[in-house]
Design a protein around this motif. Structure first.
Motif, short mmCIF file in Angstrom:
data_model
loop_
_atom_site.label_atom_id
_atom_site.label_comp_id
_atom_site.label_asym_id
_atom_site.label_seq_id
_atom_site.Cartn_x
_atom_site.Cartn_y
_atom_site.Cartn_z
N THR A 149 29.94 41.59 52.32
CA THR A 149 31.17 41.92 50.90
C THR A 149 30.56 41.23 49.49
OG1 THR A 149 32.90 40.78 51.89
CG2 THR A 149 33.31 43.10 52.20
N ASN A 150 30.74 41.58 48.93
CA ASN A 150 30.57 41.05 47.29
C ASN A 150 28.85 40.11 47.72
OD1 ASN A 150 32.76 41.01 46.33
ND2 ASN A 150 34.35 39.59 47.29
N ARG A 151 27.86 41.48 48.10
CA ARG A 151 26.75 40.43 47.62
C ARG A 151 26.20 40.60 47.02
NH1 ARG A 151 23.97 44.93 50.62
NH2 ARG A 151 23.12 45.67 48.45
N LYS A 152 26.00 40.68 45.37
CA LYS A 152 25.77 40.74 44.61
C LYS A 152 26.35 39.60 44.14
CE LYS A 152 24.27 45.56 43.38
NZ LYS A 152 24.15 46.36 41.89
N LEU A 153 27.29 39.62 43.73
CA LEU A 153 27.76 38.35 43.62
C LEU A 153 27.47 37.22 44.02
CD1 LEU A 153 30.31 36.50 41.84
CD2 LEU A 153 32.08 37.30 43.64
N LYS A 154 27.24 36.92 45.99
CA LYS A 154 27.37 36.47 46.06
C LYS A 154 26.16 35.05 46.50
CE LYS A 154 30.53 36.53 50.12
NZ LYS A 154 30.80 36.90 51.67
#
Length: 89
Positions: A55-60
Motif C-alpha cells: 500500500t502507498n508504494r509510490k509514496l514510500k
C-alpha cells in the motif's frame, strides 16, 4: 651487553611465535543457529517481499529515494559551505 640480550630475546620470541602461529590460523566452523523444530533462527513472513501489493508504494519509495538523494547531495554541499565559512573567519 644489552644489544646481545636484545638480539637473543628477539630470536627466542620469533621462534616461539613461529611454533604457535600455525595453531592460531586454523579455521573452525560450527553449525548455524537453529530455531525451534530445526528451522533457521529467523523465518521470513509469507508475503514479506510482495512489493506489487504494497500500500502507498509510490509514496514510500518516493520518500525513500528523495531522502537518499537529499542526504547524498546535502552532506557534501554543507561540508563545502562549512569549510569555506570557517576559512573566511
Amino acid at each position: 651487553m644489552s644489544f646481545a640480550s636484545n638480539a637473543l630475546r628477539k630470536i627466542v620470541v620469533s621462534e616461539s611465535v613461529a611454533s604457535i602461529a600455525p595453531c592460531l590460523r586454523n579455521m573452525h566452523a560450527s553449525t548455524s543457529a537453529l530455531g525451534g523444530a530445526h528451522e533457521p533462527a529467523y523465518v521470513h513472513a509469507k508475503h514479506m517481499y510482495n512489493l506489487g501489493e504494497m500500500t502507498n508504494r509510490k509514496l514510500k519509495f518516493g520518500v525513500a529515494v528523495s531522502g537518499a538523494l537529499v542526504t547524498g547531495l546535502g552532506i557534501p554541499v554543507f561540508a563545502v559551505w562549512f569549510a569555506q565559512w570557517k576559512a573566511k573567519a
